[in-house]
Design a protein around this motif. Structure first.
Motif, PDB file in Angstrom:
ATOM      1  N   UNK A  59      10.953  -2.985  -2.737  1.00 42.89           N
ATOM      2  CA  UNK A  59      11.307  -3.627  -1.625  1.00 42.89           C
ATOM      3  C   UNK A  59      11.160  -4.416  -1.139  1.00 42.89           C
ATOM      4  N   UNK A  60      12.264  -5.767  -0.550  1.00 39.74           N
ATOM      5  CA  UNK A  60      11.565  -7.043  -0.298  1.00 39.74           C
ATOM      6  C   UNK A  60      10.192  -7.813   0.346  1.00 39.74           C
ATOM      7  N   UNK A  61       9.683  -6.395   1.297  1.00 43.55           N
ATOM      8  CA  UNK A  61       8.058  -6.543   1.557  1.00 43.55           C
ATOM      9  C   UNK A  61       7.515  -5.919   0.510  1.00 43.55           C
ATOM     10  N   UNK A 109       4.569  -9.544  -0.342  1.00 41.02           N
ATOM     11  CA  UNK A 109       3.187  -9.047  -0.628  1.00 41.02           C
ATOM     12  C   UNK A 109       2.615  -9.363  -2.122  1.00 41.02           C
ATOM     13  N   UNK A 110       3.736  -9.406  -2.830  1.00 40.66           N
ATOM     14  CA  UNK A 110       2.413  -9.333  -3.740  1.00 40.66           C
ATOM     15  C   UNK A 110       2.399 -10.585  -4.165  1.00 40.66           C
ATOM     16  N   UNK A 134       1.667  -1.220   0.153  1.00 38.64           N
ATOM     17  CA  UNK A 134       0.320   0.102  -0.208  1.00 38.64           C
ATOM     18  C   UNK A 134       0.380   1.604   0.270  1.00 38.64           C
ATOM     19  N   UNK A 135       1.923   1.651   0.795  1.00 40.63           N
ATOM     20  CA  UNK A 135       2.845   2.602   0.752  1.00 40.63           C
ATOM     21  C   UNK A 135       3.609   2.415  -0.248  1.00 40.63           C
ATOM     22  N   UNK A 136       4.039   1.679  -0.320  1.00 37.26           N
ATOM     23  CA  UNK A 136       5.055   2.084  -2.033  1.00 37.26           C
ATOM     24  C   UNK A 136       4.598   1.928  -3.096  1.00 37.26           C
ATOM     25  N   UNK A 137       3.235   1.604  -3.291  1.00 36.10           N
ATOM     26  CA  UNK A 137       2.280   1.151  -4.223  1.00 36.10           C
ATOM     27  C   UNK A 137       0.738   1.798  -4.051  1.00 36.10           C
ATOM     28  N   UNK A 138       1.248   3.512  -4.179  1.00 38.01           N
ATOM     29  CA  UNK A 138      -0.019   3.477  -3.994  1.00 38.01           C
ATOM     30  C   UNK A 138      -1.408   3.879  -4.962  1.00 38.01           C
ATOM     31  N   UNK A 151       8.028   6.288  -6.590  1.00 38.88           N
ATOM     32  CA  UNK A 151       8.341   5.831  -5.257  1.00 38.88           C
ATOM     33  C   UNK A 151       9.795   5.014  -5.625  1.00 38.88           C
ATOM     34  N   UNK A 152      10.092   4.608  -4.429  1.00 36.57           N
ATOM     35  CA  UNK A 152      11.458   4.442  -4.484  1.00 36.57           C
ATOM     36  C   UNK A 152      11.447   3.182  -3.443  1.00 36.57           C
ATOM     37  N   UNK A 153      12.310   1.952  -3.655  1.00 37.66           N
ATOM     38  CA  UNK A 153      12.387   0.766  -2.586  1.00 37.66           C
ATOM     39  C   UNK A 153      12.897   1.535  -1.376  1.00 37.66           C
TER      40      UNK A 153
END
Length: 226
Positions: free
Chosen positions: A133-135, A139-140, A116-120, A224-226
């Motif tokens: 990011x790895x997180x 999720x994906x 949610x945060x990195x891919x609004x 958005x950056x990792x």
């Protein structure tokens, strides 16, 4: 009924509430309150427009005056409408399928904060070559795993997660949008599912409205950056 929503380009939870209203088959009035606009703080309190919620969208009003039902939170809206029109309209009839659908919906509702945060959600935008990011990658992978199991076990009756369009598709619709916006590579079965979702008439109507909006929220437009 009245449904208060935010910008269609950005508001993932508004999309879920709106799709739930469409799925119910009931008539409703749509009221848009632009997120973080100049009058956002005022609109959150004026005339009880967003009360008694936490000042977020969507909010469903059913009725008038003090006797009106006020339902906030997209999942609560789904359940409220399911009670009104029949639960089979929103949930699979088979016990095993319904149990998995409910679990997937609950997991989406409470999880995937890195994604949610990195891919609004940003319906209009397309990003290429984004580092995640790895997180977010975890999720994906988790979401694709759930989609694969739902399609393999219960998807024989149609192109959606459990065959026919249901609450699980409503809840994961913004994820489809996010994957398309940020160019997330997915296997063939997921690509087919995403195409079915994106081409659904309700999604096409939402997308068309999002593209016509004049509002821009800069914090959701930067890379958005990792």
């Amino acid at each position: 009924m009245k449904l208060v929503i935010g910008n269609k380009n950005y508001s993932s939870w508004s999309l879920r509430g709106w799709l739930a209203c469409k799925q119910s088959g009931l008539a409703f009035e749509e009221i848009t309150v632009p997120l973080y606009g100049e009058d956002w703080d005022e609109r959150k309190t004026r005339d009880g427009a967003l009360a008694p919620s936490s000042g977020k969208v969507p909010i469903l009003w059913d009725g008038e005056g003090e006797d009106a039902a006020v339902v906030w939170d997209s999942l609560a809206i789904i359940e409220y409408l399911a009670d009104k029109v029949g639960r089979d309209r929103f949930w699979p009839k088979d016990d095993a399928a319904r149990g998995m659908a409910r679990s997937m919906v609950a997991e989406m509702h409470s999880s995937y904060l890195p994604l949610r945060r990195q891919m609004p959600m940003n319906v209009r935008r397309r990003v290429t070559g984004m580092a995640v990011s790895e997180d977010v990658r975890a999720d994906i992978v988790r979401i694709l795993t759930l989609w694969a199991e739902a399609r393999a076990r219960f998807g024989q009756g149609g192109p959606f997660l459990f065959g026919t369009f249901c609450a699980a598709d409503i809840i994961y619709a913004p994820v489809v949008s996010r994957f398309l916006t940020y160019g997330v590579g997915v296997p063939g079965f997921a690509q087919a599912y995403m195409e079915a979702m994106w081409e659904h008439p309700w999604m096409q109507a939402w997308i068309a409205s999002a593209e016509e909006e004049e509002w821009t929220i800069e914090q959701f437009e930067g890379a958005q950056q990792a």
